[in-house]
Design an enzyme around this catalytic site. Sequence first.
Site, PDB file in Angstrom:
ATOM      1  NE  ARG A 226      55.551   7.034 -16.379  1.00 44.87           N
ATOM      2  CZ  ARG A 226      55.240   8.068 -15.593  1.00 44.87           C
ATOM      3  NH1 ARG A 226      54.676   9.146 -16.111  1.00 44.87           N
ATOM      4  NH2 ARG A 226      55.533   8.033 -14.295  1.00 44.87           N
ATOM      5  CG  HIS A 274      57.563  13.640 -18.242  1.00 44.27           C
ATOM      6  ND1 HIS A 274      57.854  12.297 -18.308  1.00 44.27           N
ATOM      7  CD2 HIS A 274      56.688  13.753 -17.208  1.00 44.27           C
ATOM      8  CE1 HIS A 274      57.206  11.643 -17.353  1.00 44.27           C
ATOM      9  NE2 HIS A 274      56.481  12.519 -16.667  1.00 44.27           N
TER      10      HIS A 274
END
Length: 311
Positions: A226, A274
Amino acid sequence: MTGTPRLVFCAPGAKPEPWLRGLRDALPGAAIEAWSEASAPADYAIVWTPPDAFYATQRGLKALFNLGAGVDGLLRSSALPAHVPLVRLEDAGMARLMAEYVVQAAVRHARELDRMEMDRRAGRWAPRRTIDRSEFPVGVMGAGALGVPVAQALVAHDFPVSLWSRSIKAVDGVRSFGGVEQRDAFLAATRILVCLLPLTPDTENILDARLFERLMPDAYLINVARGRHLVDADLLAALASGRMAGATLDVFREEPLPAAHPFWAEPRITITPHCSAVTQRSATIEQIVAKIVRLEAGEPISGVVDRNRGY
Ligand code: NDP
Ligand code: OXD
């Protein structure tokens, strides 16, 4: 299965139709619909970052299935009901993708393929010396459903590999470190650092200047967990000072990464959107449906999030 379980699907940004078709094929006895504000309360919900309004309509859930491994997004919502079991994806096809991504990033760095790309852009023919893998020990933070297969894939590519997690794990061919007390020893043995931790209050901002200082010289970061694990300014400063050699980043504090973010201007940072391990629809449906069948039969399931730990 007894009765007719009701399922609701809510993942803004994803097309619901292929999910609904797959779920209906896998669970023909269930009533399955895409969520709307008019939806009746369901037994099970399958979600990715639902709006707060979703929870207001879904008061009787027996379980909430997350369409991803990381539940930090769900836990951030103050509307999330306190007592409903929250179930995360466990691998569900993502481990192979993650292993492939991390191995390519480690190989790309160790073989200087990123620098050769820069040479190629400059029209420069600059062969490099043969690289000895033993000079690039890799440390993987997080030894879970994704961290362990990633470590095993790195071992298969002859990298020396260490794992760090809360509890010590036994993985063939891998050095294992556990807890805060062994963190510095793990970092001191690491030149390529891979972050595969969940985002929790304990791990937020863990990739900071203090941590970079403890790595081997010329270290390299691969963050696939993250964006909020990383202190962006500390990475930029560590690159400027030469403490860090570069980074591959797949996740960011703000996504999409804003056009003005200094990471875009730093050639030693490889940026991907991502995508290191995107949710795999059929494996995900198979895993969730198998768990619903078990729950309906009164049997326990794995992958239930411990809200106190945050993962
Ligand atoms: P798991 O829950 O299976 O594993 C988490 C690991 O982290 C465990 O080994 C756990 O230790 C360790 N850990 C947690 N907190 C700490 C801590 N404070 N100190 C040391 N170790 C800690 O997660 P997954 O492997 O399934 O996924 C990891 C993360 O990867 C997800 O949370 C998500 O953020 C990210 N992800 C990113 C994707 C992408 O596309 N970029 C795709 C999928 C996931 P222990 O084993 O001792 O409990
Ligand atoms: C996940 C992700 O957590 O895709 O699964 O980031």
